[in-house]
Scaffold this motif. Sequence first.
Motif, PDB file in Angstrom:
ATOM      1  N   ALA A 160       0.840  -1.197   0.000  1.00 46.41           N
ATOM      2  CA  ALA A 160       0.000   0.000   0.000  1.00 46.41           C
ATOM      3  C   ALA A 160       0.871   1.242   0.000  1.00 46.41           C
ATOM      4  CB  ALA A 160      -0.928   0.016   1.220  1.00 46.41           C
ATOM      5  N   ARG A 161       0.301   2.324  -0.520  1.00 46.08           N
ATOM      6  CA  ARG A 161       0.946   3.634  -0.528  1.00 46.08           C
ATOM      7  C   ARG A 161      -0.074   4.676  -0.101  1.00 46.08           C
ATOM      8  NH1 ARG A 161       3.266   7.061  -5.814  1.00 46.08           N
ATOM      9  NH2 ARG A 161       3.132   9.109  -4.779  1.00 46.08           N
ATOM     10  N   TYR A 162       0.339   5.536   0.826  1.00 45.56           N
ATOM     11  CA  TYR A 162      -0.514   6.647   1.237  1.00 45.56           C
ATOM     12  C   TYR A 162       0.299   7.935   1.190  1.00 45.56           C
ATOM     13  CZ  TYR A 162      -2.828  10.047   4.202  1.00 45.56           C
ATOM     14  OH  TYR A 162      -3.402  11.217   4.673  1.00 45.56           O
ATOM     15  N   ASP A 163      -0.198   8.922   0.460  1.00 44.09           N
ATOM     16  CA  ASP A 163       0.415  10.239   0.392  1.00 44.09           C
ATOM     17  C   ASP A 163      -0.299  11.166   1.378  1.00 44.09           C
ATOM     18  OD1 ASP A 163       2.050   9.372  -1.691  1.00 44.09           O
ATOM     19  OD2 ASP A 163       0.607   9.979  -3.223  1.00 44.09           O
ATOM     20  N   LYS A 164       0.463  11.746   2.277  1.00 43.42           N
ATOM     21  CA  LYS A 164      -0.112  12.597   3.332  1.00 43.42           C
ATOM     22  C   LYS A 164      -1.039  13.649   2.735  1.00 43.42           C
ATOM     23  CE  LYS A 164       1.408  15.471   7.243  1.00 43.42           C
ATOM     24  NZ  LYS A 164       2.609  16.037   7.911  1.00 43.42           N
ATOM     25  N   ILE A 165      -2.254  13.711   3.275  1.00 41.30           N
ATOM     26  CA  ILE A 165      -3.283  14.595   2.733  1.00 41.30           C
ATOM     27  C   ILE A 165      -3.221  15.993   3.348  1.00 41.30           C
ATOM     28  CG2 ILE A 165      -5.773  14.986   2.635  1.00 41.30           C
ATOM     29  CD1 ILE A 165      -6.140  11.962   2.324  1.00 41.30           C
ATOM     30  N   HIS A 166      -3.178  16.065   4.666  1.00 38.10           N
ATOM     31  CA  HIS A 166      -3.232  17.358   5.359  1.00 38.10           C
ATOM     32  C   HIS A 166      -1.814  17.851   5.633  1.00 38.10           C
ATOM     33  CE1 HIS A 166      -7.101  15.360   6.405  1.00 38.10           C
ATOM     34  NE2 HIS A 166      -7.567  16.554   6.103  1.00 38.10           N
ATOM     35  N   LEU A 167      -1.504  19.060   5.186  1.00 40.52           N
ATOM     36  CA  LEU A 167      -0.163  19.606   5.302  1.00 40.52           C
ATOM     37  C   LEU A 167      -0.091  20.625   6.434  1.00 40.52           C
ATOM     38  CD1 LEU A 167       0.828  20.030   1.547  1.00 40.52           C
ATOM     39  CD2 LEU A 167       1.022  18.021   3.042  1.00 40.52           C
ATOM     40  N   PHE A 168       0.890  20.427   7.281  1.00 40.70           N
ATOM     41  CA  PHE A 168       1.047  21.212   8.502  1.00 40.70           C
ATOM     42  C   PHE A 168       1.511  22.631   8.208  1.00 40.70           C
ATOM     43  CE2 PHE A 168       3.945  22.149  12.257  1.00 40.70           C
ATOM     44  CZ  PHE A 168       2.905  22.400  13.156  1.00 40.70           C
ATOM     45  N   GLY A 169       0.873  23.579   8.884  1.00 40.18           N
ATOM     46  CA  GLY A 169       1.313  24.967   8.848  1.00 40.18           C
ATOM     47  C   GLY A 169       1.140  25.563  10.228  1.00 40.18           C
ATOM     48  N   PHE A 170       2.192  26.210  10.733  1.00 35.51           N
ATOM     49  CA  PHE A 170       2.131  26.774  12.086  1.00 35.51           C
ATOM     50  C   PHE A 170       3.122  27.924  12.181  1.00 35.51           C
ATOM     51  CE2 PHE A 170       3.901  27.000  16.420  1.00 35.51           C
ATOM     52  CZ  PHE A 170       2.738  27.170  17.161  1.00 35.51           C
ATOM     53  N   SER A 171       2.694  28.979  12.834  1.00 40.96           N
ATOM     54  CA  SER A 171       3.622  30.071  13.119  1.00 40.96           C
ATOM     55  C   SER A 171       3.283  30.636  14.484  1.00 40.96           C
ATOM     56  CB  SER A 171       3.541  31.170  12.056  1.00 40.96           C
ATOM     57  OG  SER A 171       2.243  31.727  12.006  1.00 40.96           O
ATOM     58  N   GLY A 172       4.317  30.928  15.244  1.00 42.76           N
ATOM     59  CA  GLY A 172       4.133  31.469  16.580  1.00 42.76           C
ATOM     60  C   GLY A 172       5.105  30.855  17.551  1.00 42.76           C
ATOM     61  N   GLY A 217       7.995  31.610  18.239  1.00 38.56           N
ATOM     62  CA  GLY A 217       9.339  31.496  17.702  1.00 38.56           C
ATOM     63  C   GLY A 217       9.520  30.430  16.653  1.00 38.56           C
ATOM     64  N   GLU A 218       8.429  29.815  16.182  1.00 42.75           N
ATOM     65  CA  GLU A 218       8.529  28.750  15.189  1.00 42.75           C
ATOM     66  C   GLU A 218       7.666  29.073  13.969  1.00 42.75           C
ATOM     67  OE1 GLU A 218       9.303  24.680  17.635  1.00 42.75           O
ATOM     68  OE2 GLU A 218       7.240  25.377  17.608  1.00 42.75           O
ATOM     69  N   ARG A 219       8.073  28.537  12.822  1.00 43.02           N
ATOM     70  CA  ARG A 219       7.262  28.609  11.610  1.00 43.02           C
ATOM     71  C   ARG A 219       7.466  27.346  10.797  1.00 43.02           C
ATOM     72  NH1 ARG A 219       7.598  29.203   6.284  1.00 43.02           N
ATOM     73  NH2 ARG A 219       5.799  30.122   5.180  1.00 43.02           N
ATOM     74  N   TYR A 220       6.370  26.737  10.388  1.00 46.88           N
ATOM     75  CA  TYR A 220       6.424  25.549   9.540  1.00 46.88           C
ATOM     76  C   TYR A 220       5.377  25.697   8.436  1.00 46.88           C
ATOM     77  CZ  TYR A 220       8.882  23.655  13.586  1.00 46.88           C
ATOM     78  OH  TYR A 220       9.760  23.463  14.623  1.00 46.88           O
ATOM     79  N   SER A 221       5.749  25.320   7.219  1.00 46.89           N
ATOM     80  CA  SER A 221       4.809  25.352   6.104  1.00 46.89           C
ATOM     81  C   SER A 221       5.131  24.201   5.162  1.00 46.89           C
ATOM     82  CB  SER A 221       4.867  26.686   5.363  1.00 46.89           C
ATOM     83  OG  SER A 221       3.971  26.693   4.257  1.00 46.89           O
ATOM     84  N   GLU A 222       4.520  23.054   5.401  1.00 45.68           N
ATOM     85  CA  GLU A 222       4.822  21.877   4.580  1.00 45.68           C
ATOM     86  C   GLU A 222       4.433  22.079   3.123  1.00 45.68           C
ATOM     87  OE1 GLU A 222       4.937  18.006   7.415  1.00 45.68           O
ATOM     88  OE2 GLU A 222       2.955  18.561   6.638  1.00 45.68           O
ATOM     89  N   SER A 223       3.447  22.950   2.871  1.00 45.39           N
ATOM     90  CA  SER A 223       3.002  23.152   1.497  1.00 45.39           C
ATOM     91  C   SER A 223       4.068  23.811   0.627  1.00 45.39           C
ATOM     92  CB  SER A 223       1.720  23.998   1.476  1.00 45.39           C
ATOM     93  OG  SER A 223       1.956  25.285   2.025  1.00 45.39           O
ATOM     94  N   ASP A 224       5.130  24.366   1.252  1.00 45.83           N
ATOM     95  CA  ASP A 224       6.214  24.950   0.467  1.00 45.83           C
ATOM     96  C   ASP A 224       6.970  23.885  -0.328  1.00 45.83           C
ATOM     97  OD1 ASP A 224       5.584  27.415   1.534  1.00 45.83           O
ATOM     98  OD2 ASP A 224       7.259  27.467   2.947  1.00 45.83           O
ATOM     99  N   THR A 225       7.026  22.667   0.215  1.00 46.58           N
ATOM    100  CA  THR A 225       7.842  21.621  -0.419  1.00 46.58           C
ATOM    101  C   THR A 225       7.083  20.315  -0.666  1.00 46.58           C
ATOM    102  OG1 THR A 225       8.632  20.948   1.766  1.00 46.58           O
ATOM    103  CG2 THR A 225      10.010  22.489   0.527  1.00 46.58           C
ATOM    104  N   ILE A 226       5.836  20.213  -0.213  1.00 42.35           N
ATOM    105  CA  ILE A 226       5.093  18.955  -0.324  1.00 42.35           C
ATOM    106  C   ILE A 226       3.821  19.165  -1.134  1.00 42.35           C
ATOM    107  CG2 ILE A 226       3.822  17.193   0.970  1.00 42.35           C
ATOM    108  CD1 ILE A 226       5.801  17.603   3.254  1.00 42.35           C
ATOM    109  N   ASP A 227       3.579  18.246  -2.030  1.00 41.09           N
ATOM    110  CA  ASP A 227       2.339  18.197  -2.802  1.00 41.09           C
ATOM    111  C   ASP A 227       1.408  17.216  -2.088  1.00 41.09           C
ATOM    112  OD1 ASP A 227       0.576  18.593  -4.995  1.00 41.09           O
ATOM    113  OD2 ASP A 227       1.283  16.732  -5.904  1.00 41.09           O
ATOM    114  N   PRO A 228       0.229  17.640  -1.662  1.00 41.49           N
ATOM    115  CA  PRO A 228      -0.612  16.764  -0.846  1.00 41.49           C
ATOM    116  C   PRO A 228      -1.248  15.634  -1.640  1.00 41.49           C
ATOM    117  CG  PRO A 228      -1.810  18.768  -1.362  1.00 41.49           C
ATOM    118  CD  PRO A 228      -0.394  18.962  -1.879  1.00 41.49           C
ATOM    119  N   GLY A 229      -1.499  14.529  -0.950  1.00 39.97           N
ATOM    120  CA  GLY A 229      -2.309  13.467  -1.523  1.00 39.97           C
ATOM    121  C   GLY A 229      -3.779  13.822  -1.395  1.00 39.97           C
TER     122      GLY A 229
END
Length: 268
Positions: A113-125, A127-139
């Motif tokens: 089986a193969r599963y491509d992560k559907i929901h992409l994490f984004g968070f800022s605050g 002192g941290e910032r994350y944006s998976e959509s910058d480098t990941i294409d969602p399933g």
Amino acid sequence: MNAPITVAAVQMVSGTDPDANLATARTLVLDAAARGARLVVLPEYFVLMGMSDRDKLAIAETPGDGPLQAATAAIARDAGVWLIAGTLPLRADVADKVRNTTLVFDPAGVCRARYDKIHLFGFSGLGERYSESDTIDPGSTPVVVDTVIGRVGLSVCYDLRFPELYRGFGEIAAFALPAAFTAVTGEAHWEPLIRARAIENQCYAIASAQGGTHPSGRKTHGHSMIVDPWGKVLAELAQGEGVITADLDPAYMASVRTRLPALRHRVL
């Protein structure tokens, strides 16, 4: 599945060297197998936690072909286990992006089986910032796979916050959750969300996490855990590399669903 079956969650603190990370994963999966585990879950990004989010683009592989996939299949085959292989970066159709992909290998090392992560994490605050959509294409497609423990729903990290995904699996024996929760969000939400998804769906949860401080300075929450259908934490590892195991008991799961038939009481 009638008798209890042992499963395992592997916790890692992956770094910037894929070969070293694969060697660690191999050691820990073999350890899990030696403890009697027949299904093992690796964490998200087990093969690489880079200095930059873009580092994974350089090692992305074509689906079904590449040394990372071959090495992971060999781990499953050599350990003789069902291996839910965290996530690997696979090439996407979108330029400069990858799919964050869970592959499931059977004990012969065959990808089932193969599963491509559907929901992409984004968070800022804080002192941290994350944006998976910058480098990941969602399933876009949920995946359930038949394994030695029965039907297992596949999910990755941020998916945990979206209960509709898990409800859509139907009746499952367990869901797998490879993750790399941040220390900030994990401390607040990791355990209650996992226990809630297990309780809601009256199934086992096998959550395998990154747990420590990585070369980039990123801190992950850890606390890999296995939770039963009543929401009880059966095993947990706070921080650092290691393996936890627990028995999945189909008779106990059936008793929970019989005594409190919430799945049959669904209206919406």
